[in-house]
Scaffold this motif. Structure first.
Motif, PDB file in Angstrom:
ATOM      1  N   MET A 104      33.512  57.195  47.307  1.00  0.00           N
ATOM      2  CA  MET A 104      33.349  55.893  47.937  1.00  0.00           C
ATOM      3  C   MET A 104      34.661  55.126  47.912  1.00  0.00           C
ATOM      4  SD  MET A 104      29.683  54.724  46.291  1.00  0.00           S
ATOM      5  CE  MET A 104      29.596  53.246  47.299  1.00  0.00           C
ATOM      6  N   SER A 105      34.834  54.247  48.885  1.00  0.00           N
ATOM      7  CA  SER A 105      36.051  53.437  48.964  1.00  0.00           C
ATOM      8  C   SER A 105      35.677  52.003  49.303  1.00  0.00           C
ATOM      9  CB  SER A 105      37.007  54.018  50.011  1.00  0.00           C
ATOM     10  OG  SER A 105      37.385  55.332  49.678  1.00  0.00           O
ATOM     11  N   ARG A 106      34.823  51.421  48.485  1.00  0.00           N
ATOM     12  CA  ARG A 106      34.321  50.070  48.779  1.00  0.00           C
ATOM     13  C   ARG A 106      35.393  48.999  48.651  1.00  0.00           C
ATOM     14  NH1 ARG A 106      29.155  49.981  44.839  1.00  0.00           N
ATOM     15  NH2 ARG A 106      30.661  51.107  43.542  1.00  0.00           N
ATOM     16  N   PHE A 107      36.495  49.311  47.960  1.00  0.00           N
ATOM     17  CA  PHE A 107      37.473  48.273  47.665  1.00  0.00           C
ATOM     18  C   PHE A 107      38.859  48.575  48.237  1.00  0.00           C
ATOM     19  CE2 PHE A 107      34.351  48.396  44.140  1.00  0.00           C
ATOM     20  CZ  PHE A 107      33.692  47.217  44.448  1.00  0.00           C
ATOM     21  N   THR A 108      38.915  49.428  49.247  1.00  0.00           N
ATOM     22  CA  THR A 108      40.199  49.717  49.879  1.00  0.00           C
ATOM     23  C   THR A 108      40.807  48.436  50.450  1.00  0.00           C
ATOM     24  OG1 THR A 108      39.518  51.960  50.443  1.00  0.00           O
ATOM     25  CG2 THR A 108      41.343  51.024  51.710  1.00  0.00           C
ATOM     26  N   GLY A 109      42.061  48.194  50.095  1.00  0.00           N
ATOM     27  CA  GLY A 109      42.744  47.004  50.571  1.00  0.00           C
ATOM     28  C   GLY A 109      42.437  45.747  49.782  1.00  0.00           C
ATOM     29  N   LYS A 110      41.600  45.843  48.759  1.00  0.00           N
ATOM     30  CA  LYS A 110      41.234  44.686  47.955  1.00  0.00           C
ATOM     31  C   LYS A 110      42.104  44.605  46.704  1.00  0.00           C
ATOM     32  CE  LYS A 110      37.426  43.684  50.367  1.00  0.00           C
ATOM     33  NZ  LYS A 110      37.236  42.401  51.100  1.00  0.00           N
ATOM     34  N   ILE A 144      40.252  51.365  40.950  1.00  0.00           N
ATOM     35  CA  ILE A 144      41.350  52.094  41.582  1.00  0.00           C
ATOM     36  C   ILE A 144      40.831  53.355  42.259  1.00  0.00           C
ATOM     37  CG2 ILE A 144      43.426  53.457  41.050  1.00  0.00           C
ATOM     38  CD1 ILE A 144      44.227  51.169  39.153  1.00  0.00           C
ATOM     39  N   ALA A 145      39.833  53.990  41.666  1.00  0.00           N
ATOM     40  CA  ALA A 145      39.228  55.166  42.301  1.00  0.00           C
ATOM     41  C   ALA A 145      38.600  54.822  43.644  1.00  0.00           C
ATOM     42  CB  ALA A 145      38.175  55.768  41.373  1.00  0.00           C
ATOM     43  N   GLU A 146      38.213  53.564  43.814  1.00  0.00           N
ATOM     44  CA  GLU A 146      37.615  53.130  45.079  1.00  0.00           C
ATOM     45  C   GLU A 146      38.579  52.331  45.939  1.00  0.00           C
ATOM     46  OE1 GLU A 146      33.666  51.940  45.506  1.00  0.00           O
ATOM     47  OE2 GLU A 146      33.017  52.719  43.559  1.00  0.00           O
ATOM     48  N   GLY A 147      39.881  52.452  45.663  1.00  0.00           N
ATOM     49  CA  GLY A 147      40.877  51.950  46.594  1.00  0.00           C
ATOM     50  C   GLY A 147      41.507  50.622  46.280  1.00  0.00           C
ATOM     51  N   ALA A 148      41.125  49.967  45.188  1.00  0.00           N
ATOM     52  CA  ALA A 148      41.651  48.636  44.891  1.00  0.00           C
ATOM     53  C   ALA A 148      43.009  48.698  44.210  1.00  0.00           C
ATOM     54  CB  ALA A 148      40.677  47.878  43.991  1.00  0.00           C
ATOM     55  N   ASN A 149      43.745  47.614  44.325  1.00  0.00           N
ATOM     56  CA  ASN A 149      44.865  47.329  43.443  1.00  0.00           C
ATOM     57  C   ASN A 149      44.329  46.460  42.310  1.00  0.00           C
ATOM     58  OD1 ASN A 149      47.047  48.557  44.988  1.00  0.00           O
ATOM     59  ND2 ASN A 149      46.694  46.915  46.463  1.00  0.00           N
ATOM     60  N   VAL A 150      44.797  46.683  41.093  1.00  0.00           N
ATOM     61  CA  VAL A 150      44.219  46.008  39.934  1.00  0.00           C
ATOM     62  C   VAL A 150      45.305  45.334  39.098  1.00  0.00           C
ATOM     63  CG1 VAL A 150      42.925  46.311  37.786  1.00  0.00           C
ATOM     64  CG2 VAL A 150      42.267  47.608  39.832  1.00  0.00           C
ATOM     65  N   ILE A 151      45.059  44.062  38.774  1.00  0.00           N
ATOM     66  CA  ILE A 151      45.842  43.345  37.776  1.00  0.00           C
ATOM     67  C   ILE A 151      45.054  43.412  36.476  1.00  0.00           C
ATOM     68  CG2 ILE A 151      46.951  41.182  37.133  1.00  0.00           C
ATOM     69  CD1 ILE A 151      47.994  42.288  39.766  1.00  0.00           C
ATOM     70  N   GLY A 152      45.629  43.987  35.440  1.00  0.00           N
ATOM     71  CA  GLY A 152      44.949  44.115  34.164  1.00  0.00           C
ATOM     72  C   GLY A 152      45.529  43.164  33.143  1.00  0.00           C
ATOM     73  N   LEU A 153      44.722  42.239  32.632  1.00  0.00           N
ATOM     74  CA  LEU A 153      45.157  41.293  31.603  1.00  0.00           C
ATOM     75  C   LEU A 153      44.605  41.715  30.257  1.00  0.00           C
ATOM     76  CD1 LEU A 153      45.777  39.505  34.120  1.00  0.00           C
ATOM     77  CD2 LEU A 153      44.980  37.547  32.781  1.00  0.00           C
ATOM     78  N   PHE A 199      50.275  41.120  45.375  1.00  0.00           N
ATOM     79  CA  PHE A 199      49.416  41.679  46.420  1.00  0.00           C
ATOM     80  C   PHE A 199      48.932  40.657  47.441  1.00  0.00           C
ATOM     81  CE2 PHE A 199      48.687  44.415  42.614  1.00  0.00           C
ATOM     82  CZ  PHE A 199      49.310  45.558  43.103  1.00  0.00           C
ATOM     83  N   GLY A 200      49.393  39.423  47.328  1.00  0.00           N
ATOM     84  CA  GLY A 200      49.093  38.428  48.356  1.00  0.00           C
ATOM     85  C   GLY A 200      47.808  37.657  48.185  1.00  0.00           C
ATOM     86  N   GLY A 201      47.059  37.917  47.125  1.00  0.00           N
ATOM     87  CA  GLY A 201      45.817  37.172  46.919  1.00  0.00           C
ATOM     88  C   GLY A 201      44.922  37.874  45.915  1.00  0.00           C
ATOM     89  N   CYS A 254      28.428  46.578  37.747  1.00  0.00           N
ATOM     90  CA  CYS A 254      29.486  45.577  37.952  1.00  0.00           C
ATOM     91  C   CYS A 254      30.137  45.750  39.320  1.00  0.00           C
ATOM     92  CB  CYS A 254      30.547  45.698  36.868  1.00  0.00           C
ATOM     93  SG  CYS A 254      30.047  45.146  35.235  1.00  0.00           S
ATOM     94  N   LEU A 255      30.454  46.983  39.672  1.00  0.00           N
ATOM     95  CA  LEU A 255      31.092  47.244  40.960  1.00  0.00           C
ATOM     96  C   LEU A 255      30.141  46.930  42.107  1.00  0.00           C
ATOM     97  CD1 LEU A 255      33.133  50.521  40.321  1.00  0.00           C
ATOM     98  CD2 LEU A 255      33.882  48.142  40.172  1.00  0.00           C
ATOM     99  N   PHE A 256      28.871  47.212  41.917  1.00  0.00           N
ATOM    100  CA  PHE A 256      27.892  46.845  42.945  1.00  0.00           C
ATOM    101  C   PHE A 256      27.923  45.341  43.197  1.00  0.00           C
ATOM    102  CE2 PHE A 256      23.612  44.996  43.462  1.00  0.00           C
ATOM    103  CZ  PHE A 256      23.396  45.354  44.793  1.00  0.00           C
ATOM    104  N   LEU A 257      27.862  44.541  42.132  1.00  0.00           N
ATOM    105  CA  LEU A 257      27.848  43.087  42.298  1.00  0.00           C
ATOM    106  C   LEU A 257      29.120  42.568  42.949  1.00  0.00           C
ATOM    107  CD1 LEU A 257      26.189  41.906  38.962  1.00  0.00           C
ATOM    108  CD2 LEU A 257      25.215  41.790  41.259  1.00  0.00           C
TER     109      LEU A 257
END
Length: 258
Positions: A1-7, A27-36, A78-80, A222-225
């Motif tokens: 699945m790629s529910r978060f591509t470009g997010k 990341i497996a579903e396409g997102a860029n992630v900021i980890g704090l 990432f612009g937002g 969590c990813l569903f929500l």
């Protein structure tokens, strides 16, 4: 699945446990992630594992200036910001008559104040870019009493009500806010329980499905929500506990007395 591509997503507590598993899943579903996280070594390990899609930020989520600067990284890199998971937590335990003020403040600040600070600055960024989704990690302990853990249970209960308030206030900005309430999860935070057989068994006896959750079993809801599949869901508190809420919390004081 790629529910978060470009997010772009932000995860607090990303160095270990549920937060780490969320970063991997996003990341497996396409997102860029900021980890704090405050755990520099853990973040470095996670960055080496996930590559350029993961940006680590060392931050204490109880300090507003550090929270604001960390969340601003999403816009800078990432612009937002589209999605946020407020996961960071921890606890100092003890009987109410023995707890110090410092014990109480440490726990409530980490599990409750941090969610307010993060949501505040996540929402400001999302508001300016058309909306988003925030998922706050509460706990089953926010719904049932936890003997010896009043600061944690109180803080997590506050996360549930704060989430509902945030959902009402932020809906006008197309920002959805929900909470997830895990039960027993096999993470470093509960390693002492899972490593001590009498205590572990007291918990498992209370869980109808008979096992602690893996972090990945918490990540899935969590990813569903956070996804567009839940676009009409806001203000809920989703319990993910293997049925534990049906049976209440074990009284660990019995172990100390034995």
């Amino acid at each position: 699945m790629s529910r978060f591509t470009g997010k772009t997503a932000l995860v607090t507590g990303a160095a270990s446990g549920i937060g780490s598993a969320l970063a991997t899943g996003l990341i497996a579903e396409g997102a860029n992630v900021i980890g704090l996280d405050i755990d520099e070594a853990g973040l470095q390990k996670k960055a080496a594992e996930l590559g350029d899609s993961f940006v680590s930020v060392i931050a204490d989520v109880t300090v507003e200036s550090q929270v604001e600067a960390g969340i601003a990284t999403a816009a800078d890199r990432f612009g937002g910001l589209d999605i946020a998971f407020n996961v960071a937590g921890g606890s100092r335990i003890g009987a109410i008559t023995d707890l110090t003020e410092a014990d109480w403040d440490f726990t409530v600040d980490l599990v409750q104040k941090s969610v307010f600070l993060c949501t505040k600055h996540e929402a400001r960024l999302m508001r300016d870019t058309g909306g988003g989704s925030i998922v706050n990690i509460s706990s089953l302990d926010g719904r049932i009493p936890m003997p010896g853990g009043s600061p944690y249970a109180t803080g997590k209960a506050g996360v549930v009500m704060f989430t509902k308030n945030a959902a009402l206030e932020l809906a006008q900005h197309r920002i959805r806010v929900n909470s997830v309430l895990p039960g027993l999860v096999d993470t470093p935070l509960v390693a002492a329980v899972m490593g001590y057989e009498p205590a572990k068994q007291m918990f498992l006896d209370r869980i109808p499905l008979g096992a602690a959750a893996t972090p990945e079993q918490i990540v899935a809801p969590c990813l569903f929500l956070a996804s567009d599949e839940a676009s009409y869901i806001t203000g809920i508190d989703m319990v993910v506990d293997g049925g534990w809420e049906l049976t209440n919390f074990p009284n660990l004081a019995k172990l100390a007395a034995s």
